[in-house]
Design a protein around this motif. Structure first.
Motif, PDB file in Angstrom:
ATOM      1  N   PHE A   1     -12.756  13.216  38.969  1.00  0.00           N
ATOM      2  CA  PHE A   1     -12.279  13.653  40.278  1.00  0.00           C
ATOM      3  C   PHE A   1     -10.774  13.907  40.160  1.00  0.00           C
ATOM      4  CE2 PHE A   1     -11.064  13.062  44.713  1.00  0.00           C
ATOM      5  CZ  PHE A   1     -12.086  13.722  45.375  1.00  0.00           C
TER       6      PHE A   1
ATOM      7  N   THR B   1     -14.542   8.086  35.345  1.00  0.00           N
ATOM      8  CA  THR B   1     -15.375   7.843  36.522  1.00  0.00           C
ATOM      9  C   THR B   1     -16.806   7.796  36.010  1.00  0.00           C
ATOM     10  OG1 THR B   1     -13.799   8.896  37.991  1.00  0.00           O
ATOM     11  CG2 THR B   1     -16.065   8.753  38.766  1.00  0.00           C
TER      12      THR B   1
ATOM     13  N   ALA C   1     -16.308   5.065  42.156  1.00  0.00           N
ATOM     14  CA  ALA C   1     -16.436   5.735  43.461  1.00  0.00           C
ATOM     15  C   ALA C   1     -17.880   6.143  43.742  1.00  0.00           C
ATOM     16  CB  ALA C   1     -15.524   6.957  43.519  1.00  0.00           C
ATOM     17  N   HIS C   2     -18.570   6.654  42.722  1.00  0.00           N
ATOM     18  CA  HIS C   2     -19.943   7.119  42.927  1.00  0.00           C
ATOM     19  C   HIS C   2     -20.963   6.169  42.301  1.00  0.00           C
ATOM     20  CE1 HIS C   2     -18.903  10.915  44.849  1.00  0.00           C
ATOM     21  NE2 HIS C   2     -17.796  10.799  44.140  1.00  0.00           N
TER      22      HIS C   2
ATOM     23  N   LYS D   1     -17.988   5.590  50.673  1.00  0.00           N
ATOM     24  CA  LYS D   1     -19.104   6.411  50.198  1.00  0.00           C
ATOM     25  C   LYS D   1     -20.394   5.578  50.306  1.00  0.00           C
ATOM     26  CE  LYS D   1     -16.040   9.344  47.496  1.00  0.00           C
ATOM     27  NZ  LYS D   1     -15.267   9.475  46.257  1.00  0.00           N
TER      28      LYS D   1
END
Ligand code: PLP
Length: 397
Positions: A113, A155, A186-187, A210
């Motif tokens: 990202f 990530t 984050a994901h 998220k």
């Protein structure tokens, strides 16, 4: 076994909407409104400044950190919440570089990202000490890990394609070459099981708005491994990361353990929302979530490929090799997503041509997947996306 019908009933999702965008912003937990109202009246309203002690606002950042620790396989007392993910990336990279002072390369991949890369670039400029940000294709990361690399910044799940790195293998390879690892979750957090402690990760960061459903602008988190936490020197040395903030000492002394990664005053109202969201996570087993997420993604891929041949899959077909989202490519992805939203199926667009759909078992089930594909077939077969209005870009895609 997680009762997904029950968890689904705990979210507020507008009637007629199929929400496949929990990878960007989770939906509102119904209990959050009452939670915030109670905090406003009985804490802020009644206690005012004494709330910091009486309502325990000051300890919230690590209390909530411990609740997140359980979801990411971190040891208790090693996660703290606050600031935004961009800031937590900056803190992690700065501290990681100091642990490897003789090396100059920060290795990442070009699927990362952008903010993670931008923050690193800004830090390199500030340090002005010959550091280099090296980005390679995601599949070439493993081969690019060598003894020139100071820090590996990855990530785990690619925000665009959903491709998942092998955290354990890459961390092992990095450690064998003397590289410090930072994983951005984050994901991943709330999407799949993570074992930071078992993988021996050095630093991890992530956001809570998220898959964790903490609400727009909910604070981020940072993890520092026990072997490093008492050694790291925070670059953002704010007063709340000081050993004794209320001594108002003129000299900075890093706080105990993970407390040192705090910066300034915590967002108490946002933390109340996040706590309500985490109450739902207390009812879920992340392994059940993962199994159901893989099944929902598999079903979606099968149905879309059978009924919407215009779309090209851009996510690994193997469930173990992806996160909790499915992406397709299409020539007019932006307009197609706008048309889908207008017809009640919320996904999102990522430049240049990706349509993303997240599958979040806490509130999405098989019936939603099948209904979403019905709408997609209608929108694509009848070119309902092909209007000027759907092609006009908004600020946030
Ligand atoms: C969503 C996301 C961010 C967002 O950063 P903020 O500071 O919270 O806006 C950062 N990094 C990754 C990998 C993301 O997926």
């Amino acid at each position: 076994m997680t009762d997904f019908a029950k968890t689904k009933s705990m979210f507020s999702i507008p009637a007629g909407m199929i929400y496949l965008n929990g990878n960007s912003l989770g939906p509102l937990p119904k209990s959050a409104q009452a939670r915030v109202a109670a905090m406003m009246t009985s804490e802020w309203g009644e206690m005012l400044i004494t709330g910091w002690n009486k309502a325990g606002w000051m300890g919230q950042a690590t209390r909530v950190g411990d609740r997140i620790a359980k979801l990411i396989g971190a040891q208790e007392g090693h996660v703290v919440v606050g600031d935004t993910l961009s800031i937590k990336v900056y803190q992690a990279v700065a501290s990681a570089l100091e642990l490897n002072p003789d090396r100059k390369v920060i290795l990442s991949d070009n699927g990362n990202f952008p903010t993670d890369l931008y923050m690193t670039d800004g830090l390199i400029r500030l340090l002005n000490n010959g550091h280099e940000l090296r980005t390679v294709n995601p599949e070439d990361v493993e081969a690019a890990i060598d003894e020139t690399v100071a820090v590996l910044l990855l990530t785990e799940v690619d925000y665009r394609t959903g491709r998942k790195h092998d955290m354990k293998r890459l961390t092992q390879k990095a450690h064998a070459a003397g590289v410090i690892t930072i994983w951005d979750l984050a994901h991943s957090a709330g999407a799949l099981p993570i074992d930071l402690s078992g993988c021996n990760v050095d630093f991890a960061v992530g956001c809570t708005y998220k898959y964790l459903n903490g609400g727009p602008g909910a604070p981020a988190f940072i993890y520092v491994a026990p072997r490093h936490v008492d050694k790291v020197r925070p670059a953002l040395s704010g007063w709340l990361g000081h050993k004794s903030p209320f001594a108002f000492d003129l000299e900075y002394k890093a706080g105990n353990g993970i407390e040192r990664m705090r910066v300034g005053t915590p967002p108490v109202i946002a933390l109340a929302v996040l706590e309500a969201a985490l109450d739902i996570w207390d009812m879920a087993d992340i392994h059940d979530v993962r199994a159901k997420s893989i099944a929902l993604c598999d079903l979606f891929i099968k149905e879309v490929e059978a009924r919407c041949p215009q779309l090209i899959l851009d996510t690994p077909r193997d469930g173990a090799a992806r996160g909790s989202q499915v992406s397709f490519r299409f020539t007019d992805s932006y307009a197609a997503i706008q048309a889908l939203i207008a017809h009640g199926v919320v996904g999102d667009f990522r430049a240049p041509d990706t349509m993303r759909f997240a599958f979040t078992p806490l509130y999405i089930d098989e019936a939603d997947v099948l209904a979403a594909v019905d709408v997609m077939k209608n929108v694509l077969t009848n070119n309902l996306w092909d209007t000027a209005a759907f092609k006009t870009k908004s600020a946030v895609t």
